[in-house]
Design a protein around this motif. Structure first.
Motif, PDB file in Angstrom:
ATOM      1  N   ALA A  84      42.097  36.859  38.083  1.00 30.96           N
ATOM      2  CA  ALA A  84      42.352  37.839  39.133  1.00 30.96           C
ATOM      3  C   ALA A  84      41.119  38.175  39.965  1.00 30.96           C
ATOM      4  O   ALA A  84      41.238  38.779  41.025  1.00 30.96           O
ATOM      5  N   TYR A  85      39.931  37.774  39.511  1.00 35.60           N
ATOM      6  CA  TYR A  85      38.696  38.191  40.179  1.00 35.60           C
ATOM      7  C   TYR A  85      37.915  36.980  40.667  1.00 35.60           C
ATOM      8  O   TYR A  85      37.808  35.973  39.974  1.00 35.60           O
ATOM      9  N   THR A  86      37.371  37.095  41.859  1.00 32.35           N
ATOM     10  CA  THR A  86      36.591  35.990  42.412  1.00 32.35           C
ATOM     11  C   THR A  86      35.096  36.250  42.374  1.00 32.35           C
ATOM     12  O   THR A  86      34.312  35.326  42.548  1.00 32.35           O
ATOM     13  N   THR A  87      34.692  37.500  42.151  1.00 33.83           N
ATOM     14  CA  THR A  87      33.266  37.824  42.069  1.00 33.83           C
ATOM     15  C   THR A  87      33.002  38.687  40.834  1.00 33.83           C
ATOM     16  O   THR A  87      33.900  39.368  40.329  1.00 33.83           O
ATOM     17  N   SER A  88      31.759  38.671  40.405  1.00 35.67           N
ATOM     18  CA  SER A  88      31.376  39.496  39.256  1.00 35.67           C
ATOM     19  C   SER A  88      31.481  40.983  39.590  1.00 35.67           C
ATOM     20  O   SER A  88      31.768  41.795  38.720  1.00 35.67           O
ATOM     21  N   HIS A  89      31.292  41.335  40.855  1.00 36.99           N
ATOM     22  CA  HIS A  89      31.442  42.737  41.246  1.00 36.99           C
ATOM     23  C   HIS A  89      32.896  43.190  41.145  1.00 36.99           C
ATOM     24  O   HIS A  89      33.168  44.312  40.716  1.00 36.99           O
ATOM     25  N   GLN A  90      33.821  42.324  41.525  1.00 40.96           N
ATOM     26  CA  GLN A  90      35.234  42.677  41.384  1.00 40.96           C
ATOM     27  C   GLN A  90      35.594  42.898  39.924  1.00 40.96           C
ATOM     28  O   GLN A  90      36.290  43.856  39.579  1.00 40.96           O
ATOM     29  N   LEU A  91      35.104  42.013  39.058  1.00 40.88           N
ATOM     30  CA  LEU A  91      35.402  42.128  37.629  1.00 40.88           C
ATOM     31  C   LEU A  91      34.829  43.420  37.060  1.00 40.88           C
ATOM     32  O   LEU A  91      35.552  44.185  36.406  1.00 40.88           O
ATOM     33  N   THR A  92      33.554  43.700  37.313  1.00 41.64           N
ATOM     34  CA  THR A  92      32.954  44.895  36.720  1.00 41.64           C
ATOM     35  C   THR A  92      33.504  46.177  37.344  1.00 41.64           C
ATOM     36  O   THR A  92      33.587  47.206  36.672  1.00 41.64           O
ATOM     37  N   SER A  93      33.931  46.119  38.589  1.00 44.47           N
ATOM     38  CA  SER A  93      34.576  47.271  39.209  1.00 44.47           C
ATOM     39  C   SER A  93      35.914  47.557  38.530  1.00 44.47           C
ATOM     40  O   SER A  93      36.217  48.709  38.194  1.00 44.47           O
TER      41      SER A  93
END
Length: 150
Positions: A84-93
């Motif tokens: 579901a996430y394309t960036t590490s920021h999306q995942l940690t958010s």
């Protein structure tokens, strides 16, 4: 400005949880490996993660109810493929928001007490060139922002 860290590290209630606790200029930091809370590469809290978050919420409720608390997510620099996430920021958010949601809905904590921060792969605490370093960088931190007392 430096944080008012009048609580000593030895007597800090976060220490009783059994995870790394550090006093910094930001306040008191509780550091938890992400794999203790989430399914790999996701914001899905594991059953044992739910229990751990309940324990942390109880400490926040009993010892930090008048403090501003930051919920901070970090990961390593490995590329994210699929999911579901394309960036590490999306995942940690998404992970920080999952913690906040549990604490508000399940543990009845006030949303106004918290701030969420997604650091992604920024601010590594270990070398991303080996598996142990990457594992250390995949972490979750709960920060008593002493200067942010309400």
């Amino acid at each position: 400005m430096t944080a008012n860290v009048s609580r000593s590290l030895e007597s800090d209630p976060f220490r009783d949880l059994g995870y790394d606790v550090e006093v910094t200029s930001d306040g008191v930091r509780l550091r938890i490996p992400s794999d203790q809370l989430f399914q790999p590469g996701s914001a899905q809290v594991t059953p044992s993660g739910t229990g751990l978050l309940d324990r942390i919420a109880n400490v926040v409720k009993s010892s930090y109810s008048d403090r501003r608390i930051a919920i901070e997510g970090y990961t390593d620099n490995s590329p994210i493929y699929g999911g579901a996430y394309t960036t590490s920021h999306q995942l940690t958010s998404a992970q920080a928001e999952a913690v906040l949601e549990q604490w508000i809905r399940r543990n009845q904590l006030s949303a106004s007490q918290f701030v969420t921060l997604a650091h992604g792969s920024n601010h590594p605490i270990s070398d991303n060139q080996n598996p142990a370093g990457r594992a250390a960088n995949r972490r979750f931190e709960v920060v008593d922002q002493a200067e942010g007392a309400r």
